[in-house]
Design an enzyme around this catalytic site. Structure first.
Site, PDB file in Angstrom:
ATOM      1  N   ASP A 163       0.845  -1.186   0.084  1.00 17.75           N
ATOM      2  CA  ASP A 163      -0.098  -0.048   0.118  1.00 17.75           C
ATOM      3  C   ASP A 163       0.901   1.365   0.115  1.00 17.75           C
ATOM      4  OD1 ASP A 163      -1.634  -2.073   0.356  1.00 17.75           O
ATOM      5  OD2 ASP A 163      -2.860  -0.924   1.967  1.00 17.75           O
ATOM      6  N   GLU A 392       1.994  -9.010  11.733  1.00 17.28           N
ATOM      7  CA  GLU A 392       1.493  -9.024  10.295  1.00 17.28           C
ATOM      8  C   GLU A 392       2.772  -8.772   9.674  1.00 17.28           C
ATOM      9  OE1 GLU A 392      -0.982  -5.412   9.868  1.00 17.28           O
ATOM     10  OE2 GLU A 392      -1.095  -5.784   7.781  1.00 17.28           O
TER      11      GLU A 392
HETATM   12  C1  DGY Z   1      -5.815  -1.528   4.392  1.00 21.14           C
HETATM   13  O1  DGY Z   1      -7.053  -1.242   4.712  1.00 21.14           O
HETATM   14  O2  DGY Z   1      -4.623  -1.236   4.997  1.00 21.14           O
HETATM   15  C2  DGY Z   1      -5.628  -2.544   3.201  1.00 21.14           C
HETATM   16  O3  DGY Z   1      -4.344  -2.709   3.309  1.00 21.14           O
HETATM   17  C3  DGY Z   1      -6.084  -2.152   2.083  1.00 21.14           C
HETATM   18  O4  DGY Z   1      -6.634  -3.375   1.196  1.00 21.14           O
END
Ligand code: DGY
Length: 425
Positions: A163, A392
């Site tokens: 992201d 994560e």
């Molecule tokens: C988030 O909400 O951080 C996700 O990675 C978007 O898919």
């Protein structure tokens, strides 16, 4: 000790299992995510073979008519996540987002099929999934590669799965923030804000969502209409590996037409991947399709091509590059080169190490004869779990756990590594 880790991983998969799909973690991500599901199915296989197929089948029940498979399926209401279905407004019976994610299901189902104890079941379920996965791959080339280059573009950073990568910074700065309006983020209520994207990045993420929504999510328009169009070598490598794996599986299941079609896509894409090679960095780079220029940013996205069958000399260079990174961080593989401006070891995709990426890269390295490098990656991955639990992602310098806890695909990858190294029978 490793049996204990294995049991803990199984516990996490079960805890996040909602019957026909799995949440990445409760709280931070309360719905079904596309590539999370595909990779998590690999771990589920060891608990319940049938359940692993269900995970992927559920995803494809929500495939769009044009072939796209959304990145989030909002199976049930949960106001703990933003942006929810009302922001996407994709007008689906079961709401979904309107963008996609790295297409790793072709790889995943071939692996499930190859390992299957119940071959009849695997054959039946793989046969039903083959045309759906092929339709998704074909959707990519039709909608995200309108000039037929062989490589596809992402039109939103969330599609890459990475992201807030440094890779997007320049291209993303051309996405406006004006007119987005006020909104309340929920991610920073579940995770440390220092581990997450910035407010400004969120404004741009939402600007793009609003822009695509104003075009009624018509995929024949979105690529050209997006100010953000980037060819990510990592994303393409995952797609091309999945095309090749789907071709191999189709051949085994007697579908020669589909096999030929998917093999051609893989071959064309792999040839085009060469245009992204950087001699300076000794790895691949992203290409900004809107600005028509390579992005000078050495990230994990440019190492992931080793997951696909790139030329041996390129695989050798990537192994050397990872060895070099291994001398500069304690725990491989940092999602960004630590000596580059913008690196942040705790902030999501701007530096942290991720077990799913470690898994895909080590898989390619093992195939290409780089066992020492792969062994180091796998050993580091397991050390991270010992230090920080099933987080994560992790700081590559000190191993600190970051992001959400009790993570499904982290647990699935631990199971994979324990099985691969024979530490758990
Ligand atoms: C988030 O909400 O951080 C996700 O990675 C978007 O898919």
């Amino acid at each position: 000790m490793n049996n204990v880790l294995y049991d803990q991983a199984v516990e996490i998969l079960e805890r996040n299992d909602l019957g026909h799909y799995t949440v990445p973690t409760h709280g931070l991500y309360p719905f079904q995510w596309n590539w999370d599901s595909a990779l998590s199915a690999l771990g589920q296989y060891y608990i319940n073979e049938s359940r692993a197929w269900t995970e992927i089948e559920t995803l494809f029940e929500h495939q769009w008519e044009d072939g796209m498979v959304p990145h989030i399926i909002f199976h049930k209401e949960d106001d703990g996540y933003f942006p929810g279905p009302e922001v996407w407004a994709t007008n689906r019976k079961v709401p979904s987002s309107g963008i996609t994610q790295p297409p790793v299901t072709g790889f995943a189902i071939r692996r499930l099929y190859d390992r299957a104890h119940d071959k009849d079941m695997a054959q039946r379920r793989a046969k039903a999934l083959l045309p759906k996965i092929a339709a998704w791959h074909n959707w990519f080339f039709a909608n995200r590669d309108p000039d037929g280059t062989g490589l596809v573009a992402i039109i939103h950073p969330w599609e890459s799965g990475r992201d807030n990568s440094i890779d997007w910074d320049d291209a993303f700065s051309r996405v406006p923030t004006e007119g987005v309006g006020e909104f309340t983020r929920r991610d920073t209520m579940h995770a440390d804000p220092a581990h997450r994207p910035t407010k400004e990045q969120y404004q741009r993420y939402i600007w793009l969502v609003q822009h695509f929504r104003s075009l009624s999510w018509d995929n024949s328009l979105l690529h050209d209409a997006s100010p953000f169009r980037v060819v990510d070598p990592g994303f393409n490598a995952i797609l091309l590996r999945s095309c090749a794996d789907l071709a191999a599986l189709a051949e085994e299941l007697g579908d020669d037409v589909l096999a030929t079609e998917q093999r051609r896509l893989a071959e064309k894409g792999l040839a085009a991947m060469e245009t992204l090679w950087s001699d300076k960095h000794q790895q691949y780079l992203c290409f900004d399709r809107a600005a028509e220029a390579l992005i000078d940013s050495p990230s994990i996205g440019g190492l992931l091509p080793v997951f696909a069958r790139i030329e041996q000399s390129r695989a050798d260079a990537i192994a050397a590059r990872i060895d070099d990174l291994g001398r500069r961080v304690k725990y491989l593989i940092p999602s960004h080169d630590p000596d580059v401006e913008g690196y942040d070891g705790a902030r999501y995709w701007r530096g942290p190490s991720w077990l799913i990426v470690n898994y895909m890269i080590s898989d390619g390295l093992l195939r290409d004869g780089h066992k020492d490098t792969a062994d180091r990656i796998i050993a580091d991955s397991m050390k991270l779990i010992h230090i920080g639990g099933f987080a994560e992602y992790f700081d590559p310098m000190n191993g600190a756990p970051c992001g959400g806890p009790h993570f499904t695909w982290t647990a699935a990858m631990v199971i994979e590594f324990l099985k691969l190294t024979g530490e758990v029978a």
